[in-house]
Write an enzyme that holds these catalytic residues in place. Structure first.
Site, PDB file in Angstrom:
ATOM      1  N   HIS A  96     -49.114 -15.401  -5.830  1.00  0.00           N
ATOM      2  CA  HIS A  96     -47.181 -15.213  -5.970  1.00  0.00           C
ATOM      3  C   HIS A  96     -47.104 -14.818  -7.148  1.00  0.00           C
ATOM      4  O   HIS A  96     -48.304 -14.545  -8.336  1.00  0.00           O
ATOM      5  CB  HIS A  96     -47.668 -16.733  -6.363  1.00  0.00           C
ATOM      6  N   GLU A 169     -41.406 -12.705  -0.775  1.00  0.00           N
ATOM      7  CA  GLU A 169     -40.370 -13.461  -1.725  1.00  0.00           C
ATOM      8  C   GLU A 169     -40.324 -12.457  -3.031  1.00  0.00           C
ATOM      9  O   GLU A 169     -40.891 -12.043  -3.720  1.00  0.00           O
ATOM     10  CB  GLU A 169     -41.237 -14.513  -3.056  1.00  0.00           C
TER      11      GLU A 169
END
Length: 253
Positions: A96, A169
């Site tokens: 992430h 993302e």
């Protein structure tokens, strides 16, 4: 046919008691679910045990937000794959952007985590990739993202790629309220799918799930999901309240 995969990433929000309340609310409302639809939540490590109990037997699956590539040892503050499995974790988010930024995780470290996870019985590992605003403005989006894909999947076999989910993302859209347009997101998702075909096979490319993450909400989820190469979403802030997360779910299924 690829499954639709919606994942709620709760980040560093909620105590065990608070997380249990929200998890119960979500699980209670999602009573039926088609086989081609997957819903997962990833509470903080400290809430995994209680949330696991709350969603047991429901249609909601349990994920974790990160893990160590080490099985045990002098790794202060880290958590091992076996520790996560003990709580019933089936999915793990790796790479992430916040872990890359705040924990200084490199592509090489993330790859070690991917390879470590594949040695265990997790159903899927979610590899996150994405560019910063400066990289996008410099026209480097695809170079950056595809490099992260290749490095993250280094030494991952054709058979193991079946247990990988990719999540695009864009860093500039996370927690900012900004969202990539459906065209911007689709362009990157398509490029990622083509890269998987180059690295593996058409079958791997056709079957791999690619999520979008970046200020996803009930208003934009439907148009994003209408794009041919977007298979789901990695949802942050809008997954923290049962009402908003359920609105997203209901707008898709």
């Amino acid at each position: 046919m690829r499954k639709t995969f919606l994942a709620g990433n709760w980040k560093m929000h909620y105590t065990s008691a608070e997380a249990s309340i929200v998890a119960k609310q979500i699980a209670t409302e999602v009573k039926t679910l088609n086989d081609d639809f997957v819903i997962m939540i990833t509470p903080p490590f400290t809430a995994l045990s209680k949330v696991s109990e709350c969603i047991k037997g429901s249609n909601i699956l349990l994920g974790a937000q990160n893990m160590s590539y080490m099985e045990s040892g002098a790794r202060t503050s880290e958590i091992s794959p076996s520790m996560l499995l003990e709580f019933g974790v089936e999915y793990v988010i790796l790479g992430h952007s916040e872990c890359r930024l705040y924990l200084a995780e490199t592509d090489e470290i993330i790859n070690k985590k991917i390879r470590a996870g594949l040695k265990h019985s997790f159903k899927y590992l979610i590899l996150c990739v994405g560019e910063t605003l400066d990289e996008r403005d410099s026209g480097k989006t695809l170079d950056v993202v595809l490099s992260q894909v290749k490095k993250g999947l280094d030494c991952v076999s054709e058979s193991d790629i079946k247990r990988i989910i990719l999540a695009y993302e864009p860093v500039w859209a996370i927690g900012t309220g900004k969202t990539a347009t459906k065209e911007e997101a689709e362009e990157v998702h398509k490029a990622i799918r083509l890269e998987i075909m180059k690295l593996y096979s058409k079958s791997a490319s056709d079957n791999i799930i690619i999520q979008y993450g970046g200020s996803v909400n009930a208003s934009n989820i439907k148009e994003l999901m209408n794009e041919p190469n977007i298979d789901g979403a990695l949802i942050g802030g809008a997954s923290l309240k049962a009402e908003s997360f359920l609105s997203i779910i209901n707008n898709v299924r």
